[in-house]
Design an enzyme around this catalytic site. Structure first.
Site, PDB file in Angstrom:
ATOM      1  N   THR A 191       0.949  -1.369   0.014  1.00  0.00           N
ATOM      2  CA  THR A 191      -0.025   0.015  -0.007  1.00  0.00           C
ATOM      3  C   THR A 191       1.031   1.390   0.107  1.00  0.00           C
ATOM      4  O   THR A 191       1.096   1.930   1.003  1.00  0.00           O
ATOM      5  CB  THR A 191      -1.023   0.019   1.325  1.00  0.00           C
ATOM      6  OG1 THR A 191      -1.740  -1.290   1.187  1.00  0.00           O
ATOM      7  CG2 THR A 191      -1.996   1.118   1.070  1.00  0.00           C
ATOM      8  N   THR A 408     -13.373  -1.577  11.566  1.00  0.00           N
ATOM      9  CA  THR A 408     -14.349  -1.168  12.268  1.00  0.00           C
ATOM     10  C   THR A 408     -13.760   0.319  13.081  1.00  0.00           C
ATOM     11  O   THR A 408     -14.719   0.811  13.552  1.00  0.00           O
ATOM     12  CB  THR A 408     -14.693  -2.149  13.576  1.00  0.00           C
ATOM     13  OG1 THR A 408     -13.445  -2.389  14.198  1.00  0.00           O
ATOM     14  CG2 THR A 408     -15.436  -3.259  13.000  1.00  0.00           C
TER      15      THR A 408
END
EC number: 2.3.1.35
Length: 408
Positions: A191, A408
């Site tokens: 990433t 989350t």
């Protein structure tokens, strides 16, 4: 030693005719900047290197089509949403990001590149992205580089930027780079978003060759966690305004620029490795004595990618057996009985492996070395003349915490 000068507190917008912006449009919480635009006022050539993951994010697919344009003047980047695994809608959204940016700047859509980073599998909220792009384009400025650095981050704990100056044909050539990367980072990129601006006068073909060769020894030699992302890319824009003689072949001026580009990419790579999610140590593998360049890279990558090696360094444990093990399963051609290993940093240097077996060493000194936030592992295969360097970090409890609750 390459002849570049690193200039602190400068960024991509200190390269002539480059503007940038970084703003908050509501993609990330806590008013963090989450969209940036990078723009060259002059026509520019571009080169790009993209993830080797077969699952490619929508912006990567779009950019692989747009990178062939003979002119590329803008990059638009959002953080918070990866726009990956989002189907045909995701690809449409990435093209729309390019179209809206082009409309704002008077360009063709194919003259704009797109990047996204963040959560996989969630569609972009285009009701925020489209007006956000228009706002970002309206706020472009020569002082917007620092804001752009912030806007591309996700779990990063600090911005990553470098600016260098060199002379080619008695002209000032500048290279400014910004990057993000913290987790899901592994050889063949991860990433990682890297954006580099330069005023070098160079053909698109030579710029492409320089970037592709540079990535091999920089971004592709980092490992944080063994995962290669769906979104990573490195992009260079060169607006050819430096006034040097056009670089259209592999001559001395090309190699001078290439060395400077290598320096920029390696420094950004080290920053990414140091900022690995939850990391407490930067680990540098300096390997020499390999039979081939490929063997050197394979061995260095194998050591820096080992979860057991990373865990040992988190615990400041001189478990050199894990290093030997990772060399052994790397697939490289070498003789284990010739290997020497040294741990080194400002606290000292000490050999822990001699000719493939345990060396007698001062355990207290080793502990002092391993407790520091930087450790250099010197590995000599004593089998040839080739070398390679790789960078990574330790594997900590916090890495699991960050990624255990990322969604989350």
């Amino acid at each position: 030693m390459i002849s570049v000068e690193v200039i602190n507190n400068k960024t991509i917008t200190d390269v002539p005719y480059f503007k940038a912006s970084g703003i908050h449009i509501g993609l990330r919480k806590k008013e963090k900047k989450d969209l940036c635009v990078i723009y060259s006022e002059k026509k520019a050539v571009a080169a790009g290197v993209f993830t080797k993951n077969k699952v490619k994010a929508a912006p990567v697919i779009v950019d692989m089509n747009h990178i062939g344009s003979r002119n590329t003047q803008a990059i638009v980047v959002n953080s918070g949403y990866a726009n990956s695994c989002t189907g045909s809608k995701g690809i449409e959204d990435a093209y729309e990001m390019a179209r809206v940016t082009a409309d704002c700047l008077g360009l063709k859509p194919e003259e704009v590149l797109v990047a996204s980073t963040g959560r996989i599998g969630v569609s972009l909220p285009m009701d925020k992205v489209i007006p956000g792009i228009r706002c970002g384009c309206s706020e472009l400025s020569y002082s917007g580089g620092k804001d752009a650095e912030e806007a591309i981050l996700t779990t990063d704990t600090f911005t990553k930027s470098i600016f260098v100056e060199l002379n080619i044909d008695n002209r000032k050539v500048y290279i400014g780079g910004i990057a993000k990367g913290s987790g899901m980072v592994h050889p063949n990129m991860g990433t990682i978003l890297g954006f580099i601006a330069s005023n070098i006068n160079i053909t698109k073909e030579m710029l492409t060759k320089a970037l592709k060769d540079s990535v091999t020894d920089s971004y592709n030699m980092i490992s944080v966690d063994g995962d290669t992302s769906t979104n990573d890319m490195a992009i260079v824009l060169a607006n050819c305004t430096a006034g040097n003689n056009l670089i259209d072949q592999e001559n001395s001026q090309y190699y001078k620029f290439k060395e400077a580009l290598d320096f920029v990419n390696k420094e950004l790579s080290k920053m990414i490795a140091k900022d690995g999610e939850g990391a407490t140590k930067l680990i540098e593998i300096s390997l020499k004595g390999a039979r081939s360049k490929e063997d050197a890279r394979i061995c260095a990558k194998s050591v820096i990618s080992s979860s057991l090696v990373k865990s040992a360094f988190f615990g400041s444990d001189a478990n050199w057996g894990r290093i030997m093990c990772s060399l052994g399963y790397s697939g490289a051609d070498f003789t284990p009985q010739k290997v020497d290993i040294v741990f080194k940093n400002n606290s000292g240097a000490i050999m822990v492996v001699n000719k493939g077996a345990a060396a007698i060493f001062n355990k207290q000194l080793v502990e002092e070395i391993l407790k520091q936030d930087y450790v250099n592992i010197l590995i000599d295969l004593n089998d040839g003349i080739h070398d390679a360097v790789a960078w990574g970090c330790d594997l900590t409890y916090d890495y699991v915490k960050i990624n255990g609750y990322y969604w989350t």
